[in-house]
Write a protein that holds these residues in place. Structure first.
Motif, PDB file in Angstrom:
ATOM      1  N   PHE A 305     -33.671   6.855 -52.063  1.00 15.71           N
ATOM      2  CA  PHE A 305     -33.457   6.649 -53.497  1.00 15.71           C
ATOM      3  C   PHE A 305     -33.681   5.188 -53.886  1.00 15.71           C
ATOM      4  N   ARG A 310     -40.301   5.230 -52.075  1.00 14.05           N
ATOM      5  CA  ARG A 310     -39.719   6.578 -51.964  1.00 14.05           C
ATOM      6  C   ARG A 310     -40.231   7.329 -50.728  1.00 14.05           C
ATOM      7  N   ASN A 337     -34.915  16.453 -56.034  1.00 18.31           N
ATOM      8  CA  ASN A 337     -35.412  17.083 -57.273  1.00 18.31           C
ATOM      9  C   ASN A 337     -34.279  17.312 -58.262  1.00 18.31           C
ATOM     10  N   ASP A 340     -33.273  14.014 -59.849  1.00 18.84           N
ATOM     11  CA  ASP A 340     -34.288  13.616 -60.840  1.00 18.84           C
ATOM     12  C   ASP A 340     -34.238  14.521 -62.073  1.00 18.84           C
ATOM     13  N   TRP A 345     -27.512  10.196 -59.883  1.00 21.34           N
ATOM     14  CA  TRP A 345     -27.690   8.957 -59.128  1.00 21.34           C
ATOM     15  C   TRP A 345     -27.369   9.241 -57.667  1.00 21.34           C
TER      16      TRP A 345
END
Ligand code: F0G
Length: 465
Positions: A305, A310, A337, A340, A345
């Motif tokens: 993260f 990434r 996923n 996002d 977080w």
């Protein structure tokens, strides 16, 4: 047997296969990706895989039906997983459903923890209040029922202890035979004792969790053993149901933020799926953010993260929160996923922060195992970073019961948990909280005067300010 109610969709390349066409390692032969279970009504359901357009289930009819089932005496209705079976039709013959009346877990208020974290409102969904003492029961009832439905005799998992306890219990209920692979010497005794008690063949491999997974993955390709690790997508179907239950408990008022511990990273993924399905079906109008917290010593998702490129790099894991001592998490991409998609977080917390958070949750009369306490430790950091505002309504997912790892708790209260070097890093403010929370047992002579004197001095010392 022809499975008609659902399909499996590779979360990496999108290939859709029939539920019973999956291989023994639950990975896509094209790209090695993991599958999600999809239904005719799913947002990503690949029609024509299911034929002509299907109507979405009716949201208010579902809410009413789920409420009605609460008063039923049928085992499947009393289960906090199968009560929602309309959204997980994964078993062809309902008689094969194996239930210990899992789910139905409490949502507790944590007012003192809220104050300490600097938020107005804080709840904990305590999944440790499941039959075997962890959230794994909700996933196990689902996937083990599929194993029974498909006629398997043997089931197996690699585990840091909770999955194995749950699998052994549900296998015993179903009359199936179970094999548990756990890391030698790196799991809590409570969990090890459970798989023995429930009659599993318990194999301690002289390696870590990731090593156990490697061996088991090879074994299931050679023997007709049904794999019950969380790469099995049916586990996640059960583990999505606490999201439904939580919304019922909140009278369908959506919280702002859910905080989940991260190990193999299936649970955050499953809850995310549950919330997104509810949103798609119109049961809720928005989904909460989901944040995932890892221990500093087992933090591959956190590293991913915070890595500008990434890239996922497995780590050699080490933490006293043994449940999440995992360096190569299978479901990391699904979890990423979800973070996002829902705007959450990822944070990491130290051993000292975990110990303090666990003691604070315990002092609320709730308690949890160390891996669950990372949620509260993480919440404090999310507030400090401005990722959670004080007025946001947050729910911590407590994944395991405090009795799962009583050695940890006893060591903490005796002041024997952390090393001197670790203690030296604790801030004076946190030292003071630790000092107030530590309650080591007091050993006295059986003499009333001695006990009275001790009580008097204790009462003087602990008078409310
Ligand atoms: N909390 C507890 C108490 C757990 O037992 C686990 C995982 C997690 C959190 C993390 O959940 O893996 O879905 O991210 N325990 C597994 C086991 C790995 O074998 O019992 P996750």
């Amino acid at each position: 047997m022809k499975v008609t109610t659902h399909n499996l969709r590779c979360t990496e390349c999108g290939t859709v296969i029939a539920g019973d066409a999956v291989n023994s390692i639950f990975r896509c032969p094209q790209c090695n990706g993991l599958y999600d279970v999809i239904y005719p009504w799913s947002e990503v359901a690949a029609r024509p895989a299911f034929g002509p357009e299907h109507n979405l289930p009716n949201a208010s009819a579902l809410r009413w039906l789920w409420q009605e089932r609460r008063t039923s005496t049928l085992p499947v209705d009393q289960s906090g997983v199968w009560r929602f079976r309309d959204l997980l039709p994964i078993v062809e013959n309902p008689e094969n459903i194996v239930t210990l009346r899992e789910g139905n877990t409490p949502l507790y208020e944590l007012p003192r923890c809220a104050k300490s974290a600097g938020v107005d409102w804080l709840l904990a969904k305590h999944q440790g209040m499941n039959p075997t003492g962890s959230f794994k029961d909700t996933g196990m009832t689902a996937a083990l029922s599929v194993a029974a439905d498909r006629g398997f005799e043997w089931v197996a998992c690699a585990s840091t202890g909770n999955t194995s306890a749950a699998m052994a219990a549900y296998a015993a209920r179903a009359g199936l035979r179970s094999i548990v692979f756990i890391p030698d010497g790196k799991i809590a005794w409570g969990k090890l004792s459970q798989s023995m008690d429930y009659g599993a063949l318990t194999i301690q491999l002289k390696t870590d969790f990731d090593g156990c997974v490697r061996i088991l993955t090879e074994l299931v390709t050679r023997f007709p053993i049904y794999l019950l690790n969380s790469v099995n997508p049916y586990r996640l179907e059960g583990q999505k149901t606490p999201a439904f239950e939580m919304l019922e408990q909140l009278d369908w008022q959506v919280p702002d933020h859910i905080v989940v511990p991260g190990g193999n990273l299936a649970n955050g993924s499953a809850l995310g799926k549950g919330f997104m399905e509810m949103r798609h079906l119109g049961l809720i109008s928005r989904a909460p953010k989901i944040s995932i917290i890892q221990a500093e010593g087992a933090n591959p998702l956190y590293r991913w993260f915070t890595d500008s490129n990434r890239i996922m790099r497995p780590v050699t894991a080490d933490t006293r929160a043994t449940a999440i001592r995992i360096g190569n998490p299978a479901s990391w991409r699904k979890a990423a996923n979800v973070i996002d998609a829902l705007g959450g977080w990822c944070e990491q917390v130290s051993e000292q922060e975990i110990a303090l958070a666990k003691a604070q949750i315990g002092a609320e009369g709730v308690g949890c195992e160390p891996a669950s306490a990372v949620t509260f430790a993480g919440l404090k950091k999310l507030v400090a970073l401005g990722k959670v505002n004080p007025e946001e309504r947050t729910v911590l997912i407590l994944t395991g019961h405090t009795l799962k790892d009583s050695n940890y708790t006893i060591d903490y209260h005796r002041g024997e948990l952390l090393t001197e070097a670790e203690n030296a890093q604790i801030s004076p403010a946190d030292q003071a909280i630790h000092a107030a929370l530590r309650k080591p047992p007091v050993v006295l002579e059986p003499d009333t005067d001695v006990v009275m004197r001790m009580l008097e001095s204790h009462m003087k010392l602990t008078q409310p300010a």
